[in-house]
Design a protein around this motif. Structure first.
Motif, PDB file in Angstrom:
ATOM      1  N   ARG A   1      12.080   7.470  14.828  1.00  0.00           N
ATOM      2  CA  ARG A   1      12.114   6.146  14.223  1.00  0.00           C
ATOM      3  C   ARG A   1      12.677   6.203  12.803  1.00  0.00           C
ATOM      4  O   ARG A   1      13.551   5.416  12.434  1.00  0.00           O
ATOM      5  CB  ARG A   1      10.681   5.581  14.181  1.00  0.00           C
ATOM      6  CG  ARG A   1      10.559   4.278  13.436  1.00  0.00           C
ATOM      7  CD  ARG A   1       9.122   4.032  13.028  1.00  0.00           C
ATOM      8  NE  ARG A   1       8.991   2.710  12.420  1.00  0.00           N
ATOM      9  CZ  ARG A   1       8.139   1.789  12.812  1.00  0.00           C
ATOM     10  NH1 ARG A   1       7.322   2.025  13.796  1.00  0.00           N
ATOM     11  NH2 ARG A   1       8.082   0.624  12.203  1.00  0.00           N
ATOM     12  N   ILE A   2      12.162   7.173  12.023  1.00  0.00           N
ATOM     13  CA  ILE A   2      12.595   7.253  10.624  1.00  0.00           C
ATOM     14  C   ILE A   2      14.081   7.637  10.550  1.00  0.00           C
ATOM     15  O   ILE A   2      14.846   7.050   9.777  1.00  0.00           O
ATOM     16  CB  ILE A   2      11.699   8.241   9.844  1.00  0.00           C
ATOM     17  CG1 ILE A   2      10.286   7.657   9.738  1.00  0.00           C
ATOM     18  CG2 ILE A   2      12.275   8.532   8.467  1.00  0.00           C
ATOM     19  CD1 ILE A   2       9.263   8.565   9.079  1.00  0.00           C
TER      20      ILE A   2
ATOM     21  N   VAL B   1       5.252   9.835   2.764  1.00  0.00           N
ATOM     22  CA  VAL B   1       4.135   8.883   2.780  1.00  0.00           C
ATOM     23  C   VAL B   1       4.254   7.976   4.013  1.00  0.00           C
ATOM     24  O   VAL B   1       3.270   7.727   4.714  1.00  0.00           O
ATOM     25  CB  VAL B   1       4.124   8.055   1.472  1.00  0.00           C
ATOM     26  CG1 VAL B   1       3.168   6.887   1.572  1.00  0.00           C
ATOM     27  CG2 VAL B   1       3.741   8.945   0.292  1.00  0.00           C
ATOM     28  N   ALA B   2       5.467   7.520   4.279  1.00  0.00           N
ATOM     29  CA  ALA B   2       5.677   6.639   5.441  1.00  0.00           C
ATOM     30  C   ALA B   2       5.360   7.374   6.736  1.00  0.00           C
ATOM     31  O   ALA B   2       4.722   6.818   7.636  1.00  0.00           O
ATOM     32  CB  ALA B   2       7.124   6.145   5.453  1.00  0.00           C
TER      33      ALA B   2
ATOM     34  N   SER C   1       1.830   7.934  11.222  1.00  0.00           N
ATOM     35  CA  SER C   1       1.094   8.854  12.095  1.00  0.00           C
ATOM     36  C   SER C   1      -0.361   8.434  12.237  1.00  0.00           C
ATOM     37  O   SER C   1      -0.976   8.661  13.268  1.00  0.00           O
ATOM     38  CB  SER C   1       1.111  10.275  11.527  1.00  0.00           C
ATOM     39  OG  SER C   1       2.412  10.688  11.269  1.00  0.00           O
ATOM     40  N   ARG C   2      -0.894   7.854  11.164  1.00  0.00           N
ATOM     41  CA  ARG C   2      -2.320   7.481  11.186  1.00  0.00           C
ATOM     42  C   ARG C   2      -2.539   6.078  11.727  1.00  0.00           C
ATOM     43  O   ARG C   2      -3.669   5.671  11.929  1.00  0.00           O
ATOM     44  CB  ARG C   2      -2.880   7.540   9.759  1.00  0.00           C
ATOM     45  CG  ARG C   2      -2.988   8.955   9.229  1.00  0.00           C
ATOM     46  CD  ARG C   2      -3.292   8.934   7.754  1.00  0.00           C
ATOM     47  NE  ARG C   2      -3.248  10.286   7.193  1.00  0.00           N
ATOM     48  CZ  ARG C   2      -3.022  10.549   5.930  1.00  0.00           C
ATOM     49  NH1 ARG C   2      -2.805   9.580   5.080  1.00  0.00           N
ATOM     50  NH2 ARG C   2      -2.993  11.797   5.495  1.00  0.00           N
ATOM     51  N   ARG C   3      -1.457   5.348  11.890  1.00  0.00           N
ATOM     52  CA  ARG C   3      -1.594   3.955  12.311  1.00  0.00           C
ATOM     53  C   ARG C   3      -2.104   3.891  13.738  1.00  0.00           C
ATOM     54  O   ARG C   3      -1.749   4.742  14.559  1.00  0.00           O
ATOM     55  CB  ARG C   3      -0.241   3.253  12.189  1.00  0.00           C
ATOM     56  CG  ARG C   3      -0.370   1.769  12.047  1.00  0.00           C
ATOM     57  CD  ARG C   3       0.831   1.179  11.371  1.00  0.00           C
ATOM     58  NE  ARG C   3       1.972   1.042  12.271  1.00  0.00           N
ATOM     59  CZ  ARG C   3       3.070   0.369  11.953  1.00  0.00           C
ATOM     60  NH1 ARG C   3       3.180  -0.192  10.786  1.00  0.00           N
ATOM     61  NH2 ARG C   3       4.060   0.279  12.799  1.00  0.00           N
ATOM     62  N   ARG C   4      -2.886   2.859  14.019  1.00  0.00           N
ATOM     63  CA  ARG C   4      -3.361   2.668  15.389  1.00  0.00           C
ATOM     64  C   ARG C   4      -2.182   2.431  16.309  1.00  0.00           C
ATOM     65  O   ARG C   4      -1.140   1.925  15.886  1.00  0.00           O
ATOM     66  CB  ARG C   4      -4.279   1.443  15.447  1.00  0.00           C
ATOM     67  CG  ARG C   4      -5.652   1.716  14.877  1.00  0.00           C
ATOM     68  CD  ARG C   4      -6.524   0.525  15.076  1.00  0.00           C
ATOM     69  NE  ARG C   4      -5.889  -0.707  14.622  1.00  0.00           N
ATOM     70  CZ  ARG C   4      -6.303  -1.921  14.940  1.00  0.00           C
ATOM     71  NH1 ARG C   4      -7.316  -2.068  15.743  1.00  0.00           N
ATOM     72  NH2 ARG C   4      -5.711  -2.990  14.473  1.00  0.00           N
ATOM     73  N   PRO C   5      -2.328   2.774  17.574  1.00  0.00           N
ATOM     74  CA  PRO C   5      -1.234   2.511  18.508  1.00  0.00           C
ATOM     75  C   PRO C   5      -0.847   1.036  18.469  1.00  0.00           C
ATOM     76  O   PRO C   5      -1.720   0.182  18.301  1.00  0.00           O
ATOM     77  CB  PRO C   5      -1.827   2.873  19.871  1.00  0.00           C
ATOM     78  CG  PRO C   5      -2.985   3.744  19.570  1.00  0.00           C
ATOM     79  CD  PRO C   5      -3.489   3.367  18.216  1.00  0.00           C
TER      80      PRO C   5
ATOM     81  N   ASP D   1       0.838  -1.210   0.000  1.00  0.00           N
ATOM     82  CA  ASP D   1       0.000   0.000   0.000  1.00  0.00           C
ATOM     83  C   ASP D   1       0.869   1.255   0.000  1.00  0.00           C
ATOM     84  O   ASP D   1       0.591   2.224  -0.701  1.00  0.00           O
ATOM     85  CB  ASP D   1      -0.909   0.027   1.241  1.00  0.00           C
ATOM     86  CG  ASP D   1      -2.049  -0.962   1.119  1.00  0.00           C
ATOM     87  OD1 ASP D   1      -2.287  -1.445  -0.007  1.00  0.00           O
ATOM     88  OD2 ASP D   1      -2.689  -1.260   2.136  1.00  0.00           O
ATOM     89  N   LEU D   2       1.927   1.217   0.797  1.00  0.00           N
ATOM     90  CA  LEU D   2       2.789   2.400   0.874  1.00  0.00           C
ATOM     91  C   LEU D   2       3.568   2.604  -0.421  1.00  0.00           C
ATOM     92  O   LEU D   2       3.825   3.741  -0.821  1.00  0.00           O
ATOM     93  CB  LEU D   2       3.760   2.289   2.050  1.00  0.00           C
ATOM     94  CG  LEU D   2       3.152   2.412   3.445  1.00  0.00           C
ATOM     95  CD1 LEU D   2       4.216   2.716   4.484  1.00  0.00           C
ATOM     96  CD2 LEU D   2       2.103   3.498   3.496  1.00  0.00           C
TER      97      LEU D   2
END
Lengths: 200, 138
Positions: free
Chosen positions: A140-141, A87-88, A93-97, A54-55
């Motif tokens: 992280r990045i 994009v990553a 940022s939108r990912r669930r905890p 997807d990414l």
């Protein structure tokens, strides 16, 4: 023989110009040319191929849409990876905890030393990315690109649209937070030390 | 994982698992189909740099600008608006417009704007939502 920088820039600009006009052959050439490096950068940040398709799609969609703004100030490869990092960042940022996964660690029974090492590497990488899931996404990045992938601070700064000082700080904070999280995990602590030792 | 295994350091950095040809084909098909469909709104957010978020800074700055503008406008206006008593303008589900003198304020839906007169100075404070001020040329 490698092309001189000016020739690479001209070639990048020409490919970008053709792809931006909707020339599918040029778009495909760009996709094939850049996909490995975009995949590598995303893989380092995510830690696996899970969700990566997807990414990759999102990254290339953004790349093609942004092509008219490509001026050749950096190489096409770096420019594409910069967009992939955006994009990553947004996706993370939108990912669930993150949730705590309860899983059994496979017992390694093989006598084959290579197999054992690979299994060990996979397990320790899983623990590393589980810890990375719990720190600030910018840290992280920066850590993934600079420490795990071994890129220079200047390159990471370009990819994350930050200053070198900011990247250095992010990497330092990532190291500190990871070390705190790895306190009770001797395997991860040792691995982090190995990673640090492997860096210039 | 045993201590013995720890003595043998893992591969550094972790190996990158290649994506299969089938997976790449899926990605490529998805890219072309989305490009053809040109689903622009879905990706608009990535255009700008997402690394810096201005939203938290923007709201207080906008509110401060609105307050400063109202103070300036009302203070300079020859037809001073009747702001002796504190008042509050609140819009519901649809936008609203308020006019006093040559000042027109448009309130976005779900906006609350407080207006008061303190120490001789009119004060407007944006409690929520957004308000747009228009002043006739002077």
């Amino acid at each position: 023989m490698a092309l001189p920088a000016s020739a690479v820039r001209e070639r990048d600009l020409e490919l970008a110009r053709r792809a931006a006009t909707g020339d599918r052959a040029a778009q495909r050439a760009l996709f094939v040319e850049q996909r490995a490096q975009v995949h590598r950068a995303l893989y380092r940040v995510l830690g696996s191929n899970r969700d990566i398709e997807d990414l990759l799609q999102d990254s290339f969609i953004e790349i093609f849409r942004a092509l008219p703004s490509f001026r050749g100030d950096s190489s096409l490869a770096r420019w594409c990876q910069t967009i992939a990092m955006r994009v990553a960042y947004l996706a993370l940022s939108r990912r669930r905890p993150p949730t705590v996964e309860l899983s059994l660690v496979e017992e390694i029974v093989s006598d084959d030393r290579d197999l054992s090492r690979q299994a060990h590497a996979r397990e320790v990488a899983r623990r590393l990315y589980a810890a990375l899931d719990r720190i600030d996404i910018k840290y992280r990045i920066a850590f993934a690109l600079a420490v795990i992938d071994g890129r220079s601070l200047a390159e990471v700064a370009a990819l994350t649209e930050a200053s070198v000082v900011a990247v250095k700080t992010r990497v330092w904070r990532a190291r500190r937070q990871l070390a705190q999280r790895a306190r009770k995990d001797a395997v991860l602590t040792a691995y982090l030390q190995d990673l640090s030792g492997a860096q210039p | 994982m045993t201590n013995d295994e720890r003595q043998e350091p893992p591969v550094i950095p972790p190996a990158i698992e290649p994506l299969s040809d089938t997976a790449w084909a899926r990605v490529e098909r998805g890219v072309w189909s989305r490009l053809d469909a040109d689903a622009a709104p879905a990706a608009a957010a990535v255009r700008g740099s997402p690394w810096r978020s201005w939203r938290p800074v923007w709201a207080p700055l906008a509110a401060a600008a609105v307050i400063a503008l109202v103070i300036g406008v009302v203070h300079d206006s020859p037809e001073r608006a009747p702001l002796g008593e504190p008042s509050r303008a609140v819009s519901g589900a649809s936008p609203s417009t308020i006019s006093f003198g040559d000042v027109h304020i448009e309130l976005d839906p779900q906006t609350a704007l407080g207006m008061s007169h303190e120490t001789g100075q009119p004060i407007a404070s944006l409690e929520r939502g957004a308000a747009w001020f228009t002043v006739a040329p002077r």
